[in-house]
Scaffold this active site. Structure first.
Site, short mmCIF file in Angstrom:
data_model
loop_
_atom_site.label_atom_id
_atom_site.label_comp_id
_atom_site.label_asym_id
_atom_site.label_seq_id
_atom_site.Cartn_x
_atom_site.Cartn_y
_atom_site.Cartn_z
N HIS B 129 0.76 -1.22 -0.15
CA HIS B 129 0.03 -0.05 -0.06
C HIS B 129 0.79 1.36 -0.17
O HIS B 129 2.06 1.16 0.39
CB HIS B 129 -0.66 -0.03 1.38
CG HIS B 129 -2.03 1.07 1.38
ND1 HIS B 129 -1.78 2.23 1.80
CD2 HIS B 129 -3.27 1.02 0.97
CE1 HIS B 129 -2.82 2.94 1.77
NE2 HIS B 129 -3.89 1.90 1.30
N ASP B 206 2.60 -4.50 8.16
CA ASP B 206 1.38 -3.54 7.83
C ASP B 206 0.04 -4.83 7.79
O ASP B 206 -0.27 -5.37 6.91
CB ASP B 206 1.35 -3.13 6.25
CG ASP B 206 0.16 -2.35 6.00
OD1 ASP B 206 -0.84 -2.40 6.80
OD2 ASP B 206 0.06 -1.83 4.87
N GLN B 209 -4.97 -5.17 6.92
CA GLN B 209 -5.93 -6.23 6.14
C GLN B 209 -6.13 -7.43 7.22
O GLN B 209 -7.11 -8.36 6.50
CB GLN B 209 -5.80 -6.53 4.76
CG GLN B 209 -6.01 -5.42 3.87
CD GLN B 209 -7.40 -4.73 3.89
OE1 GLN B 209 -8.45 -5.28 4.04
NE2 GLN B 209 -7.65 -3.34 3.35
N LYS B 232 -11.02 -0.73 9.99
CA LYS B 232 -11.09 -1.82 8.97
C LYS B 232 -11.21 -3.13 9.80
O LYS B 232 -11.40 -4.39 9.10
CB LYS B 232 -9.62 -2.25 8.32
CG LYS B 232 -9.48 -0.89 7.13
CD LYS B 232 -8.29 -1.33 6.26
CE LYS B 232 -7.78 -0.09 5.61
NZ LYS B 232 -8.52 0.43 4.37
N CYS B 373 -4.57 2.20 -3.97
CA CYS B 373 -3.32 2.68 -3.32
C CYS B 373 -2.15 1.66 -3.53
O CYS B 373 -1.31 1.61 -2.66
CB CYS B 373 -3.44 2.88 -1.66
SG CYS B 373 -4.91 4.10 -1.66
#
Lengths: 134, 416
Positions: B129, B206, B209, B232, B373
């Site tokens: 991202h 990261d 998600q 999220k 992104c």
């Protein structure tokens, strides 16, 4: 309630027949060998890509064509623009705005697709402006 | 999919105001097939109630207020930290509240990058991202180190041969996503972290998600830092987390200066508070943190393993239905053997993803069209973007049916 008409700024039948027709069979979609001005612009965020070719004679657009790839809205709006802007003076093109494009499309485009709809006109205006500066 | 998986969604749908009759009436009866949870997941009642409770009953600042309401605000705020720590199997002082994954990734990169220079390398994946990619790219320009990209194999999994070639003694940081928001690919963090450890590189994940979508254990994952956003995982917007191993956080200088992050200030100098407060200058997003705590309770009650199973089943179901659509190509792992997240990215030949997403939206099927992104990834795949459907625990078979028929309608409209 909050002053925003969500149906209006939503998708007012964007994919109407005239737009789909211009997308499928774009008018004046050709590269121009004897263009006096050309310019390419890309909407980086969506990948719409338009190159405009103009032949200017006596301060008027004598010929106008484009090449490009992208969404139906960007390609159809540019195709329609090439039909309607041919024959206009440079001064007349300089004052064209979004309402002109909405008129061509026959529909007011909401914020999500505005950049797509205006890409062709913006490219043409930048091309002519840049040319008049030099 | 079996009945049990549907019951999870069937029960939990009741919890979401956006999915109830009243919200449907506001839309003049138009359907709402929400398939954009990878961008932001809807918010359950319990999260709204928690935030509302703060604003109505004890809306005071945290820390050092010598009265009951402030003490309660502090207690609830710190309890949320404990809940988040529990979800990740971390210690509470390893949980820093931020504005979101983007701020978390920027914060840690800002501090680590300043120690890097020419000859050093940071390894990321081509799927990253922009929050992770642009951050390292820009710091690389500033400090003179290099960013290396691990590419993809043909099946949209990470090219581990390339990872083995790229990660070496010059690698100081390996910063990769857990689950790709653009493709649904799950990265083999275990193998990557082993490689990174062999060369003493710092490991950043990261997890935007994956937290709340699949079980996460920072101990077994063995990362130094991990970032995610509240919204999220069914929490509010504007709140996120930077997890850092205690000794790593302790060794970093503060990111912002101000109140709460100091121990002692004189005219000449200041001493820092310990982590996590050292990194939480100023009045924090108290309601957001409390909402995030409620979201942790929510996903824990549903069962994070159940959520993971449900999302994967929905993705498989969607892949199998979309396989029947003429001219449709999936970008992401399709092999049943491969682990994947609840994201299905696709294009139909000759149709721009924005046109597709726009027409789907008109049918009440909420997806996202574009580069997600991840512009360098799209460029490498040779695409202007994709249309992406992503699943939450409230989605079910009807949403996937609606997706398929709306895609067929878009094809009919645009290609007739």
């Amino acid at each position: 309630m909050n002053g925003i008409d969500h149906d209006r700024i939503g998708r007012a039948d964007l994919y109407r027949q005239n737009i789909l027709d211009h997308n499928r069979s774009p008018r004046n979609r050709r590269r121009m060998d004897d263009a006096t001005i050309s310019r390419r612009e890309v909407n980086m965020s969506c990948g719409d890509d338009v190159e405009i070719f103009v032949r200017v004679e006596d301060g008027r657009i004598a010929d106008l064509s484009f090449d490009g790839i992208g969404c139906a809205i960007s390609q159809a709006a540019t195709s329609m623009l090439t039909e309607k802007a041919k024959g206009l003076t440079l001064e007349e093109v300089a004052v064209l705005d979004r309402s002109f494009v909405f008129g061509l499309l026959g529909v007011e485009v909401g914020p999500a697709r505005l950049k797509c709809a205006l890409l062709g006109l913006e490219t043409l205006k930048k091309a002519l402006r840049e040319n008049s500066d030099t | 999919m079996n009945e049990q998986e549907y019951n999870i969604a069937g029960l939990s749908r009741q919890e979401f105001p956006m999915l109830q009759d009243a919200a449907c009436r506001d839309r003049n009866g138009r359907p709402f097939h929400y398939l954009d949870s990878a961008a932001s997941a809807l918010t359950p009642e319990s999260v709204l109630r928690a935030m509302d409770g703060y604003y109505r009953q004890y809306r005071c600042n945290v820390h050092r207020g010598m009265y009951d309401e402030s003490a309660r605000a502090t207690e609830e705020y710190e309890t949320s930290r404990i809940k988040v720590a529990g979800l990740l199997n971390a210690a509470p002082e390893e949980i820093v509240f931020t504005r979101g994954a983007t701020e978390s990734l920027n914060m840690v990169a800002y501090k680590l990058a300043a120690r890097l220079g020419p000859g050093d390398e940071v390894v990321i994946s081509i799927m990253e991202h922009h929050a992770n990619l642009v951050t390292w790219q820009q710091f690389a320009k500033q400090y003179g180190f290099k960013v290396r990209f691990i590419g993809l194999r043909d099946d949209f999994t990470l090219d581990m041969d390339e990872a083995r070639r790229l990660i070496g003694p010059q690698t100081k940081v390996v910063s990769v996503m857990h689950v790709s928001n653009a493709l649904g690919t799950v990265l083999p963090l275990g193998e990557l972290h082993d490689l990174a450890r062999q060369h003493g590189a710092t490991v950043i994940v990261d997890a935007a998600q994956s937290v709340g979508h699949r079980p996460i254990d920072v101990q077994t994952m063995d990362c130094d830092f991990l970032a995610f956003s509240g919204h999220k995982m069914y929490g509010p917007t504007g709140i996120g987390v930077l997890y850092g191993k205690h000794e790593r956080l302790d060794a970093l200088d503060p990111f912002l200066y101000g109140g709460d992050m100091i121990l002692e200030v004189t005219e000449e100098d200041s001493k820092w508070n310990g982590p996590p407060h050292k990194f939480e200058a100023g009045t924090p997003n108290i309601a957001g943190a409390i909402g995030l705590g409620a979201a942790v309770d929510f996903v824990t009650a549903v069962g994070v393993e159940n959520i993971e199973r449900h999302e994967r089943a929905l993705a498989r179901r969607a892949l199998s239905r979309l396989a029947d659509v003429p001219g449709l190509k999936i970008y992401g792992p399709t092999n049943d053997e491969l682990d994947r997240g609840g994201v299905v990215s696709f294009n139909v030949e000759g149709i721009h993803p924005h046109d597709m997403a726009d027409i789907l939206g008109g049918e009440g099927v909420c997806t996202r069209g574009g580069h997600h992104c991840a512009m360098p990834l799209m460029r490498r795949l040779g695409l202007p973007g994709t249309t992406r459907a992503s699943f939450g625990l409230y989605n079910g078979e009807k949403d996937i049916e609606a997706l398929q028929s709306a895609i067929l309608k878009a094809i009919k409209t645009l290609k007739a």
